[in-house]
Scaffold this active site. Structure first.
Site, mmCIF file in Angstrom:
data_model
loop_
_atom_site.group_PDB
_atom_site.id
_atom_site.type_symbol
_atom_site.label_atom_id
_atom_site.label_comp_id
_atom_site.label_asym_id
_atom_site.label_seq_id
_atom_site.Cartn_x
_atom_site.Cartn_y
_atom_site.Cartn_z
ATOM 1 N N SER A 175 1.757 -20.468 80.040
ATOM 2 C CA SER A 175 1.675 -21.719 79.332
ATOM 3 C C SER A 175 1.996 -22.842 79.918
ATOM 4 O O SER A 175 1.821 -23.049 80.955
ATOM 5 C CB SER A 175 1.851 -21.478 77.800
ATOM 6 O OG SER A 175 1.347 -22.350 77.005
ATOM 7 N N ASP A 387 -9.115 -17.190 76.595
ATOM 8 C CA ASP A 387 -8.226 -17.996 76.275
ATOM 9 C C ASP A 387 -9.009 -19.653 76.297
ATOM 10 O O ASP A 387 -9.467 -19.711 77.539
ATOM 11 C CB ASP A 387 -7.070 -18.010 77.091
ATOM 12 C CG ASP A 387 -6.128 -19.190 77.057
ATOM 13 O OD1 ASP A 387 -6.155 -19.865 75.839
ATOM 14 O OD2 ASP A 387 -5.532 -19.601 77.767
ATOM 15 N N HIS A 443 -4.431 -16.122 75.268
ATOM 16 C CA HIS A 443 -3.344 -17.051 75.379
ATOM 17 C C HIS A 443 -2.062 -16.459 74.697
ATOM 18 O O HIS A 443 -1.956 -16.870 73.464
ATOM 19 C CB HIS A 443 -3.376 -18.449 75.013
ATOM 20 C CG HIS A 443 -2.499 -19.396 75.574
ATOM 21 N ND1 HIS A 443 -2.877 -20.114 76.938
ATOM 22 C CD2 HIS A 443 -1.430 -20.189 75.002
ATOM 23 C CE1 HIS A 443 -1.770 -20.843 77.249
ATOM 24 N NE2 HIS A 443 -0.915 -21.014 76.073
#
Length: 466
Positions: A175, A387, A443
């Protein structure tokens, strides 16, 4: 993140040496002793060691002296290392079937990356997890200072653990750590070339669902939504034409583009962007505006909306419910004692600290990747293909700008005879970059597909074909 003034002064005097490491023999909620070596501790960085960075270190369950050493930086910024450890790649996780709100229980993770690597999970930057500072001003940080402090931590950690100085070193994260990891790697490589001791045996880096260029990554959400059938072909073509590929920083005077963005937002407002296949459960569904369209900070995934059952619908499970167990578990004094947390150093543990005094000074690290490629480092970039926070299509796009030679074009990779995703292998002598999608993952990928991600990292560490 605040400390009481007198306590802050006392802690400053008491812990200025900045080094403490202790083995963890057992954990509340996990029966028996730990079948792996877990160490926690603090290492002081910055002037006079006033910043105390907390870490969890797990030795490889295979061969600690031979297996890679990984420094893991969870994203955010401000998400605790314990989040990466508990929910993604660590040796234990919550046993949801046997947990209650008052008493979470743990179980071993069969797909922990510590089965093939030694991993340092670092609470960074300061103000994250159990890391703290002795003075208020030390909490004012940015991308550059955070990277420098992570590198200082690593140097000091290696000094205390000289037996791991020769292990192949990889720096990894996901991330927002897509920004942090390349910056830290560059610091390590520069330090090695300058002769800074101890020298790290840097081999490469690993990035999952990484933020790399904020504008292009966020812009990729619209073509991703089109690819996944969330918006119509007509709307996508209209938005692409009217907005000229720019869906974030929209000119308010461009009425056609504004209308298109509003229509796109209407189509996806009830989609959980972490994984578009799962239910969306948040306090509120924020309407996007021209100024903040597609801003992920508008969505707080740690605060689920409790959906009560009705005659028409049963109560919906939400992934954010899993995160509540970490708050209950870490608030237990017995847990903090087992982890050797210094009493009084933080007011309250949070999984992701949204109140950090953090300035994002770097929004694009593509040039850093180009520099790392020149330096001959291996790289693994993986993305969950469901994601929508950092879509794989945006990641693919910036990798293409590196102008690397494709040695193995887009192809399926398998786990237990089933397609686990798709991969492309790039080469640019003397480095090697692998881009992988993980089928059905969100994610971030290991949270959704732990078995597949474990197979992926095991093969990559051992130089097997993916």
């Amino acid at each position: 993140m605040k400390l009481w003034p007198l306590l802050s002064l006392a802690l400053c005097l008491l812990f200025r040496s900045g080094l403490s490491q202790m083995a963890v023999e057992s954990l509340p909620g996990l029966p028996g002793g730990l079948p792996f070596y877990l160490e926690t501790g603090y290492i002081g960085v910055g002037e006079l060691d006033d910043i105390q960075l907390f870490y969890y270190f797990v030795e490889s369950e295979r061969s600690p002296k031979d297996d890679p050493l990984v420094l893991w930086l969870t994203g955010g910024p401000g998400c605790s290392a314990l989040s990466g450890l508990l929910y993604e790649i660590g040796p234990f996780t919550f046993d949801y079937e046997n947990s209650t709100r008052s008493k979470p229980t743990l179980k071993l993770n069969d797909y922990s990356w510590t089965k093939v690597a030694n991993i340092i999970f670092l609470d960074q930057p300061v103000g994250t997890g159990f890391s703290y500072a002795n003075w208020w001003e030390d909490y004012n940080i940015n991308d550059s200072t955070s990277a420098a402090e992570s590198y200082e931590f690593l140097r000091k950690w290696l000094k205390v653990h000289p037996q791991f100085q020769s292990n192949p070193l990889y720096i990894a994260g996901d991330s927002h750590s897509g920004i942090a990891v390349p910056m830290v790697i560059l610091e390590v490589d520069k330090g090695n070339k300058a002769g800074v001791e101890p020298r790290a045996n840097l081999e490469g880096y690993i990035l999952g669902n990484p933020l790399t260029n904020k504008t292009s990554d966020y812009n990729s959400r619209v073509p991703f939504a089109h690819l996944k059938g969330l918006i119509s072909n007509g709307l996508y073509e209209s938005a692409k034409t009217d907005c000229n590929g720019e869906y974030i920083n929209v000119n308010e005077s461009n009425a056609d583009c504004v209308d298109d963005i509003n229509a796109v937002d209407l189509c996806v407002e009830n989609i959980y962007t972490g994984n578009i296949l799962e239910p969306r459960c948040v306090d509120q569904t924020p309407k996007s505006t021209v100024g903040n369209a597609w801003d992920p900070t508008l969505i707080n995934q740690d605060r689920p909306l409790l959906l009560w059952p009705t005659l028409r619908a049963r109560r919906v499970w939400c992934r954010a419910y899993n995160y509540l167990y970490s708050y209950i578990w870490t608030s237990d004094k017995a847990v903090q004692d087992a982890l050797h947390i210094r009493e009084g150093t933080i007011e309250k543990w949070v999984r992701c600290n949204k109140t950090l005094s953090y300035t994002s000074t770097v929004t694009d690290v593509i040039d850093v990747h180009k520099e790392l490629i020149k330096r001959g480092l291996r790289a693994l970039i993986y993305s969950g293909d469901h994601d929508m926070v950092i879509p794989y299509v945006g990641t693919q796009a910036w990798i293409d700008t590196l102008n690397l030679t494709i040695s193995e074009d887009w192809h399926a990779w398998f786990v237990d005879g089933q397609v686990a995703g798709y991969a492309t292998l790039y080469s640019s002598f003397p480095s090697l970059l692998t881009f992988v999608t993980v089928k059905g993952a969100g994610h971030t990928a290991p949270e959704y597909k732990p078995e597949q991600c474990f197979a992926l990292i095991s093969r990559w560490f051992d130089y097997y074909y993916i």
